[in-house]
Design a protein around this motif. Structure first.
Motif, PDB file in Angstrom:
ATOM      1  N   LYS A 130       0.832  -1.201   0.000  1.00 46.41           N
ATOM      2  CA  LYS A 130       0.000   0.000   0.000  1.00 46.41           C
ATOM      3  C   LYS A 130       0.866   1.250   0.000  1.00 46.41           C
ATOM      4  N   ILE A 131       0.436   2.255  -0.747  1.00 46.77           N
ATOM      5  CA  ILE A 131       1.153   3.525  -0.781  1.00 46.77           C
ATOM      6  C   ILE A 131       1.078   4.175   0.595  1.00 46.77           C
ATOM      7  N   GLU A 132       2.199   4.661   1.082  1.00 46.60           N
ATOM      8  CA  GLU A 132       2.251   5.307   2.393  1.00 46.60           C
ATOM      9  C   GLU A 132       1.910   6.792   2.258  1.00 46.60           C
ATOM     10  N   LYS A 133       0.627   7.051   2.080  1.00 44.55           N
ATOM     11  CA  LYS A 133       0.188   8.428   1.838  1.00 44.55           C
ATOM     12  C   LYS A 133       0.373   9.354   3.042  1.00 44.55           C
ATOM     13  N   PRO A 134       0.180   8.875   4.282  1.00 44.67           N
ATOM     14  CA  PRO A 134       0.482   9.763   5.413  1.00 44.67           C
ATOM     15  C   PRO A 134       1.930  10.260   5.386  1.00 44.67           C
TER      16      PRO A 134
END
Length: 229
Positions: free
Chosen positions: A207-211
């Motif tokens: 998963k993309i680490e958007k935070p």
């Protein structure tokens, strides 16, 4: 969907299926596509055996087919509660036992459910709701893009602006002008207003680490776009 279609071209006799779920629903299974529904690639499917689904607005009222809302599930695998955390439980469950997943979704005329994005990742720009996954899926088709993440960053006029962090394929060079031209076929309000060429961090599950990206680029002095080869 494009990845699955390429995979099927290489392995035409292998079957494809999708199961959707979350820890609070005892993992995958509450929504199921089924191997006979490859023509619906991109959908997570329909409610599994013994399960019910609905898509609701911010007041937890069901929306019409085709409209985007939050996916809720009900069934034998829904948790009782978060241990010793009644407030957190109340935030995601109602008194009837429906679990509100935090996933934004829409249902087509045949009842198949498509995920749109995570509720917390929705970008509100100038009063319009943007769903980053839709933009990411579009941009991923660019021949020079290895990976892409779209996040909302603060803007004094629009509230937030869509910003694309682009990881370019090894050995290639890409410019902001190329990306902007590629995105011209998107509706104007969906086009990223800022382009950043950098690595796209992902966690061990992919998963993309958007935070992390919002923390990196969300402050003052936003990193300027740079060519990357």
């Amino acid at each position: 969907p494009s990845l699955i279609k390429r995979w099927k071209a290489y392995f035409p006799h292998h079957q494809y299926d999708t199961n959707y779920g979350l820890s609070e629903s005892i993992g995958p299974g509450c929504v199921h596509l089924g191997v006979d529904n490859i023509h619906k690639v991109g959908a997570i499917g329909k409610a599994g055996y013994g399960w019910k689904t609905k898509i609701v607005d911010e007041h937890r009222v069901e929306v019409a087919k085709g409209e985007v809302g939050e996916l809720a599930v009900f069934g034998p695998g829904v948790m009782t509660c978060y241990y010793r955390d009644p407030q957190a439980t109340a935030d995601v469950m109602d008194e009837e036992g429906w679990l509100y997943t935090g996933d934004m979704a829409q249902e087509d005329e045949e009842g198949f459910i498509y995920l749109v994005d995570r509720k917390k990742d929705v970008i509100i720009t100038g009063g319009e709701n943007l769903y980053p996954v839709q933009i990411e899926n579009f941009m991923a088709a660019h021949e020079k893009i290895k990976d892409v993440a779209v996040i909302g960053l603060p803007d004094p006029r629009l509230g937030e602006i869509a910003t694309a962090i682009i990881e370019v394929k090894k050995g290639m060079t890409c410019t902001e002008e190329e990306i902007n031209e590629f995105c011209m076929s998107l509706p104007r309000y969906k086009r990223p207003r800022k382009i950043i060429f950098a690595d796209v961090p992902r966690n061990p599950t992919g998963k993309i680490e958007k935070p992390k990206l919002r923390k990196m680029y969300g402050g003052e002095g936003l990193v300027d776009s740079q060519n990357k080869s």
